[in-house]
Design a protein around this motif. Structure first.
Motif, PDB file in Angstrom:
ATOM      1  N   VAL A  38      56.577  24.659  40.602  1.00 45.33           N
ATOM      2  CA  VAL A  38      57.059  23.460  39.913  1.00 45.33           C
ATOM      3  C   VAL A  38      55.887  22.542  39.543  1.00 45.33           C
ATOM      4  O   VAL A  38      55.027  22.232  40.370  1.00 45.33           O
ATOM      5  N   GLU A  41      54.518  16.908  37.270  1.00 45.07           N
ATOM      6  CA  GLU A  41      55.379  15.876  36.677  1.00 45.07           C
ATOM      7  C   GLU A  41      56.821  16.015  37.162  1.00 45.07           C
ATOM      8  O   GLU A  41      57.505  15.015  37.419  1.00 45.07           O
ATOM      9  N   LEU A  42      57.309  17.248  37.259  1.00 47.41           N
ATOM     10  CA  LEU A  42      58.680  17.467  37.728  1.00 47.41           C
ATOM     11  C   LEU A  42      58.820  17.103  39.206  1.00 47.41           C
ATOM     12  O   LEU A  42      59.868  16.610  39.631  1.00 47.41           O
ATOM     13  N   GLU A  45      59.100  13.396  39.424  1.00 41.66           N
ATOM     14  CA  GLU A  45      60.454  13.033  39.000  1.00 41.66           C
ATOM     15  C   GLU A  45      61.477  13.308  40.110  1.00 41.66           C
ATOM     16  O   GLU A  45      62.341  12.484  40.394  1.00 41.66           O
ATOM     17  N   ALA A  46      61.373  14.464  40.751  1.00 43.25           N
ATOM     18  CA  ALA A  46      62.354  14.876  41.756  1.00 43.25           C
ATOM     19  C   ALA A  46      62.141  14.226  43.118  1.00 43.25           C
ATOM     20  O   ALA A  46      63.096  13.880  43.806  1.00 43.25           O
ATOM     21  N   GLU A  74      56.476  26.142  36.406  1.00 43.45           N
ATOM     22  CA  GLU A  74      57.838  25.740  36.049  1.00 43.45           C
ATOM     23  C   GLU A  74      57.752  24.329  35.459  1.00 43.45           C
ATOM     24  O   GLU A  74      57.574  23.365  36.186  1.00 43.45           O
ATOM     25  N   PRO A  77      62.904  21.140  33.009  1.00 48.46           N
ATOM     26  CA  PRO A  77      63.698  20.445  34.021  1.00 48.46           C
ATOM     27  C   PRO A  77      64.889  21.247  34.550  1.00 48.46           C
ATOM     28  O   PRO A  77      65.370  21.002  35.647  1.00 48.46           O
TER      29      PRO A  77
END
Length: 152
Positions: A38, A41-42, A45-46, A74, A77
């Motif tokens: 992942v 940035e994700l 966010e998560a 990955e 989103p």
């Protein structure tokens, strides 16, 4: 006979035996294993914070694990969007997701496109979160000691 392609996604930050267990168990249940690492940035966010290890390094680590046939970043989103760009037959996840709203949504989304979701036992005694907490504690203790020693 069709090759069974598996996909195991994760942050794989502060790589530990729980990550290795997931990849090992996943590889035993498929012919070809893709590991989705992942993107930073994700993760922000998560989880609300960046990983300790940057994406390029996490990819290099995961790519070198013998159970992994391919490691990808990955960056989308949605797991289904990732599946559309890198098709697979089975999605592997730790059983800490089983029965949760996120896990149920994942199962529904993948059932709609014919992908099985397989859960593996979560390694309770080790996690990146626990490792991160330990590092933060050690850093704060070190900072506190160095501040005390530098006082006049």
């Amino acid at each position: 006979m069709k090759q069974r392609i598996g996909y195991a996604a994760g942050a794989f930050d502060l790589f530990h035996v729980g990550h290795l267990n997931l990849l090992r168990h996943a590889r035993m249940q498929c012919d070809f294993l893709i590991a989705g690492v992942v993107a930073d940035e994700l993760l922000v966010e998560a989880k609300g914070r960046p990983p300790v290890i940057p994406l390029a390094e996490r990819l290099e680590i995961v790519r070198s694990i013998e159970y992994v046939d391919e490691a990808i970043a990955e960056v989308l989103p949605s797991k289904v969007e990732t599946w559309q760009s890198h098709p697979f037959d089975v999605f592997f996840k730790g059983d800490d997701w089983r029965g949760t709203p996120k896990g149920q949504r994942l199962e529904q989304d993948f059932a709609a496109v014919g992908v099985d979701v397989v859960y593996f036992p979560y390694t309770m005694h080790t996690s990146s979160t626990a490792l991160r907490r330990t590092l933060e504690l050690l850093n704060s203790e070190h900072h506190e000691k160095s501040t005390r020693h530098s006082l006049p």
